[in-house]
Write a protein that holds these residues in place. Sequence first.
Motif, PDB file in Angstrom:
ATOM      1  N   CYS A  89      29.794  70.003  47.045  1.00 52.58           N
ATOM      2  CA  CYS A  89      31.094  70.621  47.338  1.00 52.58           C
ATOM      3  C   CYS A  89      32.197  69.863  46.610  1.00 52.58           C
ATOM      4  O   CYS A  89      32.690  68.837  47.096  1.00 52.58           O
ATOM      5  N   ARG A  90      32.574  70.385  45.423  1.00 55.81           N
ATOM      6  CA  ARG A  90      33.486  69.649  44.547  1.00 55.81           C
ATOM      7  C   ARG A  90      34.650  70.479  44.028  1.00 55.81           C
ATOM      8  O   ARG A  90      35.446  69.981  43.213  1.00 55.81           O
ATOM      9  N   TYR A  91      34.775  71.736  44.453  1.00 49.04           N
ATOM     10  CA  TYR A  91      35.807  72.583  43.857  1.00 49.04           C
ATOM     11  C   TYR A  91      36.256  73.644  44.838  1.00 49.04           C
ATOM     12  O   TYR A  91      35.439  74.299  45.490  1.00 49.04           O
ATOM     13  N   ILE A  92      37.582  73.817  44.949  1.00 48.14           N
ATOM     14  CA  ILE A  92      38.156  74.909  45.728  1.00 48.14           C
ATOM     15  C   ILE A  92      39.492  75.292  45.088  1.00 48.14           C
ATOM     16  O   ILE A  92      40.178  74.424  44.520  1.00 48.14           O
ATOM     17  N   GLU A  93      39.809  76.567  45.171  1.00 45.47           N
ATOM     18  CA  GLU A  93      40.956  77.112  44.464  1.00 45.47           C
ATOM     19  C   GLU A  93      41.665  78.104  45.379  1.00 45.47           C
ATOM     20  O   GLU A  93      41.007  78.791  46.164  1.00 45.47           O
ATOM     21  N   ALA A  94      42.977  78.182  45.281  1.00 47.78           N
ATOM     22  CA  ALA A  94      43.728  79.168  46.067  1.00 47.78           C
ATOM     23  C   ALA A  94      45.077  79.407  45.401  1.00 47.78           C
ATOM     24  O   ALA A  94      45.516  78.618  44.558  1.00 47.78           O
ATOM     25  N   THR A  95      45.722  80.504  45.793  1.00 47.65           N
ATOM     26  CA  THR A  95      47.074  80.792  45.300  1.00 47.65           C
ATOM     27  C   THR A  95      48.084  80.451  46.389  1.00 47.65           C
ATOM     28  O   THR A  95      47.899  80.825  47.549  1.00 47.65           O
ATOM     29  N   VAL A  96      49.115  79.700  45.990  1.00 48.26           N
ATOM     30  CA  VAL A  96      50.158  79.258  46.903  1.00 48.26           C
ATOM     31  C   VAL A  96      51.508  79.562  46.271  1.00 48.26           C
ATOM     32  O   VAL A  96      51.825  79.000  45.207  1.00 48.26           O
ATOM     33  N   ASN A  97      52.279  80.447  46.891  1.00 53.08           N
ATOM     34  CA  ASN A  97      53.635  80.689  46.401  1.00 53.08           C
ATOM     35  C   ASN A  97      53.639  81.009  44.897  1.00 53.08           C
ATOM     36  O   ASN A  97      54.381  80.413  44.128  1.00 53.08           O
ATOM     37  N   THR A  98      52.757  81.895  44.485  1.00 52.21           N
ATOM     38  CA  THR A  98      52.574  82.382  43.104  1.00 52.21           C
ATOM     39  C   THR A  98      51.902  81.381  42.152  1.00 52.21           C
ATOM     40  O   THR A  98      51.652  81.705  40.994  1.00 52.21           O
ATOM     41  N   VAL A  99      51.593  80.183  42.632  1.00 49.64           N
ATOM     42  CA  VAL A  99      50.927  79.184  41.781  1.00 49.64           C
ATOM     43  C   VAL A  99      49.439  79.126  42.144  1.00 49.64           C
ATOM     44  O   VAL A  99      49.084  78.995  43.319  1.00 49.64           O
ATOM     45  N   ARG A 100      48.569  79.240  41.147  1.00 47.11           N
ATOM     46  CA  ARG A 100      47.136  79.079  41.354  1.00 47.11           C
ATOM     47  C   ARG A 100      46.811  77.590  41.302  1.00 47.11           C
ATOM     48  O   ARG A 100      47.115  76.913  40.302  1.00 47.11           O
ATOM     49  N   VAL A 101      46.213  77.076  42.377  1.00 47.86           N
ATOM     50  CA  VAL A 101      45.980  75.638  42.516  1.00 47.86           C
ATOM     51  C   VAL A 101      44.487  75.381  42.667  1.00 47.86           C
ATOM     52  O   VAL A 101      43.832  76.018  43.496  1.00 47.86           O
ATOM     53  N   ALA A 102      43.940  74.463  41.872  1.00 46.16           N
ATOM     54  CA  ALA A 102      42.536  74.069  41.986  1.00 46.16           C
ATOM     55  C   ALA A 102      42.448  72.624  42.439  1.00 46.16           C
ATOM     56  O   ALA A 102      43.203  71.767  41.957  1.00 46.16           O
ATOM     57  N   TYR A 105      36.886  67.625  42.527  1.00 50.67           N
ATOM     58  CA  TYR A 105      36.267  66.302  42.666  1.00 50.67           C
ATOM     59  C   TYR A 105      35.127  66.224  41.667  1.00 50.67           C
ATOM     60  O   TYR A 105      33.994  66.593  41.935  1.00 50.67           O
ATOM     61  N   LEU A 106      35.462  65.759  40.478  1.00 46.82           N
ATOM     62  CA  LEU A 106      34.511  65.735  39.370  1.00 46.82           C
ATOM     63  C   LEU A 106      33.474  64.633  39.596  1.00 46.82           C
ATOM     64  O   LEU A 106      33.817  63.561  40.095  1.00 46.82           O
ATOM     65  N   PRO A 107      32.199  64.884  39.261  1.00 44.10           N
ATOM     66  CA  PRO A 107      31.160  63.868  39.488  1.00 44.10           C
ATOM     67  C   PRO A 107      31.482  62.536  38.801  1.00 44.10           C
ATOM     68  O   PRO A 107      31.997  62.511  37.689  1.00 44.10           O
ATOM     69  N   ASN A 108      31.137  61.457  39.478  1.00 46.21           N
ATOM     70  CA  ASN A 108      31.376  60.111  38.951  1.00 46.21           C
ATOM     71  C   ASN A 108      30.553  59.872  37.672  1.00 46.21           C
ATOM     72  O   ASN A 108      31.074  59.380  36.681  1.00 46.21           O
ATOM     73  N   GLY A 109      29.264  60.192  37.712  1.00 43.37           N
ATOM     74  CA  GLY A 109      28.438  60.129  36.507  1.00 43.37           C
ATOM     75  C   GLY A 109      27.733  58.817  36.238  1.00 43.37           C
ATOM     76  O   GLY A 109      26.960  58.724  35.288  1.00 43.37           O
ATOM     77  N   ASN A 110      27.969  57.813  37.056  1.00 43.47           N
ATOM     78  CA  ASN A 110      27.230  56.557  36.882  1.00 43.47           C
ATOM     79  C   ASN A 110      25.910  56.604  37.652  1.00 43.47           C
ATOM     80  O   ASN A 110      25.836  57.244  38.702  1.00 43.47           O
ATOM     81  N   PRO A 111      24.862  55.919  37.170  1.00 38.29           N
ATOM     82  CA  PRO A 111      24.841  55.162  35.916  1.00 38.29           C
ATOM     83  C   PRO A 111      24.686  56.071  34.691  1.00 38.29           C
ATOM     84  O   PRO A 111      24.043  57.102  34.764  1.00 38.29           O
ATOM     85  N   ALA A 112      25.305  55.623  33.603  1.00 37.48           N
ATOM     86  CA  ALA A 112      25.240  56.363  32.338  1.00 37.48           C
ATOM     87  C   ALA A 112      24.583  55.494  31.268  1.00 37.48           C
ATOM     88  O   ALA A 112      24.909  54.319  31.165  1.00 37.48           O
ATOM     89  N   PRO A 113      23.647  56.044  30.471  1.00 41.40           N
ATOM     90  CA  PRO A 113      23.176  57.429  30.572  1.00 41.40           C
ATOM     91  C   PRO A 113      22.214  57.613  31.722  1.00 41.40           C
ATOM     92  O   PRO A 113      21.745  56.641  32.310  1.00 41.40           O
ATOM     93  N   GLY A 114      21.901  58.885  32.029  1.00 45.38           N
ATOM     94  CA  GLY A 114      20.979  59.213  33.107  1.00 45.38           C
ATOM     95  C   GLY A 114      21.296  60.577  33.672  1.00 45.38           C
ATOM     96  O   GLY A 114      22.235  61.238  33.232  1.00 45.38           O
ATOM     97  N   GLY A 144      44.334  69.969  39.896  1.00 44.66           N
ATOM     98  CA  GLY A 144      44.536  68.599  40.368  1.00 44.66           C
ATOM     99  C   GLY A 144      43.279  68.038  40.990  1.00 44.66           C
ATOM    100  O   GLY A 144      42.477  68.792  41.539  1.00 44.66           O
ATOM    101  N   GLY A 145      43.144  66.722  40.908  1.00 50.22           N
ATOM    102  CA  GLY A 145      42.014  66.117  41.600  1.00 50.22           C
ATOM    103  C   GLY A 145      41.607  64.765  41.056  1.00 50.22           C
ATOM    104  O   GLY A 145      42.279  64.182  40.202  1.00 50.22           O
ATOM    105  N   ASP A 146      40.459  64.315  41.600  1.00 57.76           N
ATOM    106  CA  ASP A 146      39.822  63.091  41.118  1.00 57.76           C
ATOM    107  C   ASP A 146      38.873  63.511  40.007  1.00 57.76           C
ATOM    108  O   ASP A 146      37.791  64.027  40.271  1.00 57.76           O
TER     109      ASP A 146
END
Length: 256
Positions: A89-102, A105-114, A144-146
């Motif tokens: 569960c890393r993504y949610i989107e909605a419209t607020v006051n005419t602005v589309r907001v996402a 929470y992008l995956p950390n990805g460590n350890p890399a490579p792998g 917006g997000g991490d």
Amino acid sequence: MKIASWNVNSVKARLPRVTEWLADARPDVALLQETKCLNEGFPALELEDMGYNLALHGQKSYNGVAILSRHPLEDIQIGLPGYGDDEQCRYIEATVNTVRVACIYLPNGNPAPGPKFEYKLEWMGHLKARVADLLKTEEPLVFGGDYNICPTDEDVYDPGGWQQDALCRPESRSVFRAIVNLGLTDALRQFKTGPGIYTFWDYQAGAWQKDHGLRIDHLLLSPQAADRLTDAGVDRAVRGREKASDHVPVWCELDF
DNA sequence: ATGGTTGTGTTACAA
């Protein structure tokens, strides 16, 4: 309209910090990451009592994203379109006051490579496709997000020590740059330039006390949102409080 | 210093 993003590292463990920050910063929209609980465990009543509507996408123990909004939330999209088989569960989107907001929470990805790094890059590919799709609408958009991406060496206290890390590797930076270059504006960098602008300090090894930070939380705006951008900043003082998250809020002000 | 910390939830895993 003030829009903020904050990785809270457990909304239940952080609830006193979250409510005091909301009362102080008074964002119209707050994008939260790493809520770390199922929707039924989310402290909804406490936040609704403060005047916020909620859109939730939570899972047990890990990940989890939420949108808090003083305005009604419309057309809520759960999960990253085009990536329906993502189990996290890393993504949610909605419209607020005419602005589309996402809220991302992008995956950390460590350890890399792998495999975890491969998952990160795959996830970023789907995000890029979604950004390209939404840009075609020519509407005001805020992603917006991490991002778990430190865009340049200026965004990390020790570039050499971090260059093999999934947050700083060239492959990560390359896809992030490609997403930005679709036509997005890094809201914070329009107002805060130069080194030492951080949003995350590790819990370990006295990173906060030594100001060993990284800038990995971002607010990326479509042209129609960037045209209305009047201010942006980081609520750095939040990191020094008791039982703090390892991230702090980043925010922007849009003239809507 | 093969270290250090926090959260979830049972004792390892993710960050």
